[in-house]
Structure formats: structure tokens, C-alpha cells
Design a protein around this motif. Structure first.
Motif, PDB file in Angstrom:
ATOM      1  N   ALA A  90       1.221   2.365  -3.718  1.00 22.59           N
ATOM      2  CA  ALA A  90       0.210   1.841  -4.631  1.00 22.59           C
ATOM      3  C   ALA A  90      -0.503   2.950  -5.391  1.00 22.59           C
TER       4      ALA A  90
ATOM      5  N   TRP B  22       0.802  -1.220   0.000  1.00 29.59           N
ATOM      6  CA  TRP B  22       0.000   0.000   0.000  1.00 29.59           C
ATOM      7  C   TRP B  22       0.835   1.271   0.000  1.00 29.59           C
TER       8      TRP B  22
ATOM      9  N   SER C 212       1.386   6.782  -1.980  1.00 31.94           N
ATOM     10  CA  SER C 212       0.323   6.191  -2.789  1.00 31.94           C
ATOM     11  C   SER C 212      -0.451   7.286  -3.506  1.00 31.94           C
TER      12      SER C 212
ATOM     13  N   ASP D 188      -2.728  -0.638  -9.084  1.00 31.93           N
ATOM     14  CA  ASP D 188      -2.361  -1.691  -8.143  1.00 31.93           C
ATOM     15  C   ASP D 188      -3.533  -2.159  -7.295  1.00 31.93           C
ATOM     16  N   ALA D 189      -4.532  -1.297  -7.124  1.00 33.69           N
ATOM     17  CA  ALA D 189      -5.669  -1.637  -6.262  1.00 33.69           C
ATOM     18  C   ALA D 189      -6.883  -0.856  -6.722  1.00 33.69           C
TER      19      ALA D 189
ATOM     20  N   GLN E 226     -10.322   4.570  -7.635  1.00 35.51           N
ATOM     21  CA  GLN E 226     -11.630   4.575  -6.998  1.00 35.51           C
ATOM     22  C   GLN E 226     -12.721   4.294  -8.016  1.00 35.51           C
TER      23      GLN E 226
ATOM     24  N   TRP F 286     -10.332   0.895  -5.084  1.00 32.81           N
ATOM     25  CA  TRP F 286     -11.150   1.288  -3.933  1.00 32.81           C
ATOM     26  C   TRP F 286     -12.584   1.288  -4.418  1.00 32.81           C
TER      27      TRP F 286
ATOM     28  N   THR G  53      -0.538  10.078   0.842  1.00 37.03           N
ATOM     29  CA  THR G  53      -1.704   9.718   0.037  1.00 37.03           C
ATOM     30  C   THR G  53      -2.072  10.927  -0.805  1.00 37.03           C
TER      31      THR G  53
ATOM     32  N   ILE H  26      -9.847  -2.518  -1.987  1.00 35.62           N
ATOM     33  CA  ILE H  26     -10.120  -1.755  -0.767  1.00 35.62           C
ATOM     34  C   ILE H  26     -11.609  -1.462  -0.747  1.00 35.62           C
TER      35      ILE H  26
ATOM     36  N   TYR I 209      -4.157   8.123  -5.257  1.00 38.70           N
ATOM     37  CA  TYR I 209      -5.560   7.726  -5.347  1.00 38.70           C
ATOM     38  C   TYR I 209      -6.191   8.445  -6.534  1.00 38.70           C
TER      39      TYR I 209
ATOM     40  N   ARG J 179     -11.354   1.707   3.164  1.00 39.31           N
ATOM     41  CA  ARG J 179     -11.378   3.161   3.205  1.00 39.31           C
ATOM     42  C   ARG J 179     -12.451   3.530   4.216  1.00 39.31           C
TER      43      ARG J 179
ATOM     44  N   VAL K 249      -4.065   3.558  -6.552  1.00 36.13           N
ATOM     45  CA  VAL K 249      -5.387   3.032  -6.184  1.00 36.13           C
ATOM     46  C   VAL K 249      -6.446   3.754  -7.009  1.00 36.13           C
TER      47      VAL K 249
END
Length: 587
Positions: A31, A28, A402, A68-69, A35, A71, A339, A118, A404, A222, A33
Motif C-alpha cells: 500500500a 497493506w 508499503s 491506498d490508505a 500521513q 494514516w 515499510t 489507519i 508511507y 499506527r 499510505v
């Protein structure tokens, strides 16, 4: 909150089989991320509402994008009084979005593709349709059922006045009468009664919810309104004016926000996260002063907290420099990672914000006034906004920490201003008419195919869309941008691919250019003397951003570096100057 439907021992075997991701407990920290607002991402069944199967069908797109991820914003059963943040059942899926089996298929597809998940969790309030709240309304005052929420007796001779003059975030009174002389507290919409986190049953039930989704393979959470759970409601209640005057206190004494009791609550959550291998992660949505984010980002707490500083900043070298310096110090002090974020489901998209006049107050408000006038892209400098958004994005993606990203920003989508009042859904619009236009403009369903009904949001032949898509959306569609190497989508894909070469390197050093900022990140007095910022990352990466409106000649030592990526499609392959409002990645 109903009993858990899945235990650790009967979690789907496919999830454990697909977890090739489990080896890195620090995934994380660096990452990217993405959304997803489920109802507006992809609609598999053609009912006009995005769903879990629609997301699963687009996993190859997420892989090609390079995130990578994911949310995932709330996907729980909900009446949508607040876009899904009014939760009927914390351990189920909204039937309009799919089933628990669909959720299992989604997470298996993501994990098999190397992408983590997430989940959004909403602990401050449930919906008014939740079984606990329905039980509370059917129970007498003083009952155990009402103790799960915040009920108080009314004031005045006949008890018909609310317990205080507090205002909800969405406008109007924060207290709702229930007809028997009592009121319940809702810091947001009346359909979102606040839970009582001083109640042991509430705390224990949320621990079960964290385990329920972790057992299904969720990699982290989150945490919505993470700073509001603990409240001091001792009498006499302070007035609204007193709360407003003290809402930014930094000693943990405000009765509603950022209280010391949160430390104990999140320590219990951390104990649950650490039951898993690797530990589940969490990121706090906590709108607090930067000096107060330590509570949420500490390793004994949630471990990470959003900083919205760049989201609130003007496109300004001085503001960006100060924010990066301050947050690099913060991450070092907390042992967390930064972040970085520019857009999400609650704010005006940054491609539009940057096309509006600068906000000298820096209070995060740019764009709302324009939206109140029913603005459209023709009323902003769209070219400037997109140019700055691309430059800011490359600046952000090169920073340690990270990143977002919000669905659609990789397409350069602007805010949709021209939504008729009859089609709007956000409660802040209806409760603050003429003051707040709401957040629907950043939640319009995505355009996938320029030539398809609903721009490919739904299946072939379906033109349904729960929020109206403007005709100009076609030019931003994935199908229009994917073949174009100069498109915003292509820039994001290239940047995210290159960004993986920076994984694990959490260092940054400013480079002194002629008239530009110098000194190491975190240095207290490094001053910006021009509109250009330059910094270096380990491995010889150099990032230069020209925030100004005229080109900037690169010094000889930078002009000779390899150009990896430019936010400007017009940049030379071997630039001697950086164009206006442009970021270059050099090596």
C-alpha cells in the motif's frame, strides 16, 4: 478512559455498506499510505486549525493523488502539549477537529473512494487531563487509581528528590512531583504521564479502544512508541548514564525499551485484530535496532514495523543498496512487508535534508543544526534538495513493500525554518532551548491555493493558520503545480498510478551495470562501485538511479527500453544517459 460509546452491533450502517475493500486481507503489503497531520491539512471552519471536515473535503485530492490508505495522526481531545500525542480521551474526537459523526462521514467518504484508514494510537502515555490521571492525583499513594500510572516515592532525606536522574525525551527530568512525596514518570512531556502496562485494567481498556475504532470501520492502527510500553522499574533504578550506555542492547533487557513483555501485550492486540474480517492491521513505530524489529513485525504481533533506515540515510548509492538488501532479508524472515519512508511529522522534510551537506555519521541528524540557526530555503541548496528528493522518491516507490508518504511531500515542500519562537508549539523546543529547535517546521499548514488567504488552507476569506505560513509557500501550492506536468505533484500522481501495476510483486533483483552494483537483493556481498543503482521488478520494470553529480550513460540493453517516468523534468523521452541525481522507470 471512558466506557466505549459504540458497540459492534450499533456501528454506523454506512460503514458496512461502503466496505467494498474487505476482500483483500493483504492490502497493506504493497500500500501507498498518506500521513495526514489533521491540524495542518485542511481547515473547514476557518479557525486556523485543520479538522475532520476539512479532510473529508479533500478526499477527491487523495483519490487523484492515488494513495491506498490514509494514516490519520491523533485526532483525539487534547491540550496539544505535544501536537495531539497527549490524549485526554481515546474514544472521542477533539471538539476543535469535529465530532464522532464527522469521523464517521470521513471514513465513509474514504471507503467509498477505495481508500482505507489507519488511526494513530498512543498507548505509552495519556495526557495529564485524562480522567484516569485526574483521579490518580486526587487519590492517595498506593491506590488503584495511581497503579494505572507509574508513581514512585521521592528520594533524599525529605523525599523531595526524583526517584532517579532519568531524562525525558523532550529534555529535563523524566519525573514530575505531585506534592505529596511522590513523582510520576513521563518519558516525554510532563503533560504525558506514562501508563503502567503491567496493570490489567490498562491492558483491557486499550483492547476496548481497539474494538471501538475497529467497529467504526478503522482498517488499522499506527502504534506510537510501540517499543516503550513494558518497563522494568524494580529498585534500585539504574542511572541515566547506565541507561544511555545500554540503550541499544539487543537482548530485550533494557529497563525502558523493547522488552520481552511486549510479546504478550501485542499478542493480545493481534487476537483483537483477528476478530475482524479482514483482520485489522498495525504498524509499529519502534526506534530499535533493525535486528529487533522482528518482535513487532511478526504475524503473531502487530504485523508490520516502520523501518526508518532510508529516512536516516544520506543520498548515497552505497547506503541505499545496503539498506534495501538488509530489509528485503528482514521481510522474508518475518513474513511481513517492508515499510519505506523518507518524511513524517517528526523529522526535517527530505527535500530540505538532501539540500544540506552529507552527514558522515549517518545518525539521522542532518538539518537540525541548520534549523537552530533559523534557516530558510535560501541557506540550503534548495534545487539540489528537491532534485534528490524526487529521485529518492521514485526509487522508494518502485521498491517492494508499503510506502508511507507525509502530507506535503508530494508538493516538494521544504522545511520551514523561519518560525518565530513566540509561534512555536513543539515541547522539545521549549524544554531544550538552544539544543533542539523542534518539529514545527514540517507541520506548517499546507498550501492549496497560491492566490488565496492562508493559501487555501481555510475557507474563502480566512487567513488564520495555527502555524505561520511563509510567503514563499505559494509557489508550492497545489493550484500552482496541478496544471504543470513537470511539477513534483504531477510526478507523484503519475508514479502512484504506475505503482499499482506492481501490486503483489514482492521481488527485486539488482542489475549489474558497468561499475554499478550487481547480484540479487539480499546477496551478502554485492558491492557498489559507482554512484548508480539499478534493479528490476517482475513484469519487466527496470529502475535506475544516478546518485552522482554527472550523467551516466545507459548500457544499450537499457537505452532501448520504454521510459515510463523520470524524476528529472529535463530527461529525454528516449534517454541515452541518466542525468545526475535522477531516477528513471523503464520497461
Amino acid at each position: 478512559m471512558t466506557d466505549a460509546r459504540l458497540s459492534t452491533t450499533d456501528a454506523p450502517a454506512t460503514l458496512a455498506d461502503a466496505t467494498v475493500l474487505a476482500a483483500d486481507p493483504d492490502w497493506w503489503r504493497q500500500a501507498a499510505v498518506y500521513q495526514i497531520y489533521p491540524r495542518s491539512f485542511a481547515d473547514a471552519n476557518g479557525d486556523g486549525i485543520g479538522d475532520l471536515r476539512g479532510i473529508t473535503s479533500r478526499v477527491p485530492y487523495l483519490v487523484e493523488l492515488g494513495v491506498d490508505a490514509v494514516w490519520l495522526s491523533p485526532f483525539y481531545p487534547s491540550a496539544l502539549a505535544d501536537g495531539g500525542y497527549d490524549v485526554d480521551d481515546y474514544r472521542n474526537v477533539d471538539p476543535k477537529l469535529g465530532t464522532l459523526a464527522d469521523f464517521d462521514e470521513l471514513i465513509a467518504a474514504l471507503h467509498a473512494s477505495g481508500i482505507r484508514l489507519i488511526a494513530d494510537i498512543v498507548p505509552n502515555h495519556s495526557s495529564n487531563r485524562h480522567e484516569w490521571f485526574r483521579e490518580a492525583l486526587e487519590s492517595p499513594r498506593g491506590s488503584a487509581a495511581r497503579e494505572r500510572y507509574i508513581f514512585r516515592d521521592g528520594e533524599g532525606p525529605d523525599g523531595s528528590e526524583p526517584p532517579s536522574d532519568w531524562q525525558s525525551i523532550f529534555g529535563g527530568s523524566a519525573w514530575e512531583p505531585v506534592g505529596d512525596g511522590q513523582f510520576y514518570l513521563h518519558l516525554f512531556a510532563p503533560e504525558q504521564p506514562d501508563l503502567n502496562w503491567a496493570n490489567r485494567e490498562v491492558r483491557d481498556d486499550f483492547l476496548r479502544t481497539l474494538r471501538f475504532w475497529s467497529d467504526r470501520g478503522v482498517d488499522g492502527f499506527r502504534v506510537d512508541v510501540a517499543h516503550a510500553l513494558a518497563k522494568d522499574l524494580t529498585y534500585p533504578l539504574r542511572s541515566h548514564a547506565e541507561l544511555e550506555a545500554t540503550k541499544l542492547v539487543t537482548d530485550g533487557s533494557h529497563p525502558l525499551w523493547d522488552r520481552e513483555e511486549l510479546d504478550e501485550i501485542y499478542a493480545e492486540w493481534r487476537a483483537v485484530f483477528d476478530e475482524y474480517e479482514p483482520p485489522r492491521i498495525a504498524v509499529a513505530e519502534a526506534w530499535v535496532e533493525p535486528t529487533r524489529r522482528h518482535r513487532y513485525a511478526a504475524p503473531t504481533s502487530l504485523g508490520q514495523a516502520f523501518n526508518f533506515d532510508l529516512l536516516r540515510a544520506n543520498f548515497s548509492a552505497a547506503e541505499f543498496h545496503e539498506i534495501v538488501d538488509r530489509n528485503m532479508v528482514f521481510s522474508a524472515e518475518t513474513g511481513s512487508s517492508n515499510t519505506w519512508v523518507f518524511s513524517n511529522h517528526d523529522v526535517v522534510r527530505h527535500a530540505t535534508r538532501y539540500g544540506l551537506p552529507a552527514d558522515p555519521s549517518g545518525d539521522g541528524a542532518p538539518g537540525r543544526e541548520w534549523l537552530l540557526d533559523g534557516g530558510s530555503p535560501a541557506e540550503v541548496d534548495a534545487a539540489c534538495g528537491l532534485r534528490r528528493a524526487r529521485a529518492a522518491t521514485l526509487f522508494l516507490l518502485a521498491l517492494p513493500g508499503s510506502a508511507y508518504l507525509y502530507q506535503g511531500e508530494e508538493l516538494g515542500l521544504p522545511e520551514v525554518g523561519e518560525i518565530p519562537p513566540a509561534d512555536r508549539q513543539d515541547p522539545s523546543f521549549f524544554r531544550n532551548a538552544g539544543v533542539e529547535v523542534g518539529r514545527d517546521g514540517c507541520r506548517v499548514p499546507l498550501p492549496w491555493d497560491a492566490d488565496a488567504p492562508s493559501f487555501g488552507f481555510g475557507p474563502a476569506g480566512s487567513d488564520a493558520s495555527h502555524l505561520p505560513q511563509p510567503s514563499w509557500f505559494g509557489s508550492y501550492a497545489v493550484s500552482a503545480q496541478a496544471p504543470d506536468p513537470s511539477s513534483t505533484l504531477s510526478m507523484y500522481r503519475r508514479a502512484l498510478a504506475l505503482r499499482h501495476e506492481l501490486q503483489g510483486a514482492e521481488e527485486l533483483a539488482w542489475i549489474a551495470l558497468d561499475g554499478a552494483a550487481g547480484g540479487a537483493a539480499g546477496g551478502a556481498d554485492a558491492a557498489v562501485e559507482s554512484d548508480v543503482l539499478a534493479f528490476q521488478r517482475p513484469g519487466g520494470w527496470t529502475v535506475v538511479t544516478n546518485f552522482g553529480t554527472t550523467p551516466f550513460a545507459l548500457p544499450a540493453e537499457l537505452a532501448g527500453l520504454e521510459l515510463l517516468l523520470s524524476s528529472s523534468p529535463d530527461a529525454d523521452s528516449a534517454p541515452a544517459a541518466i542525468p545526475a541525481e535522477t531516477t528513471l522507470w523503464l520497461r
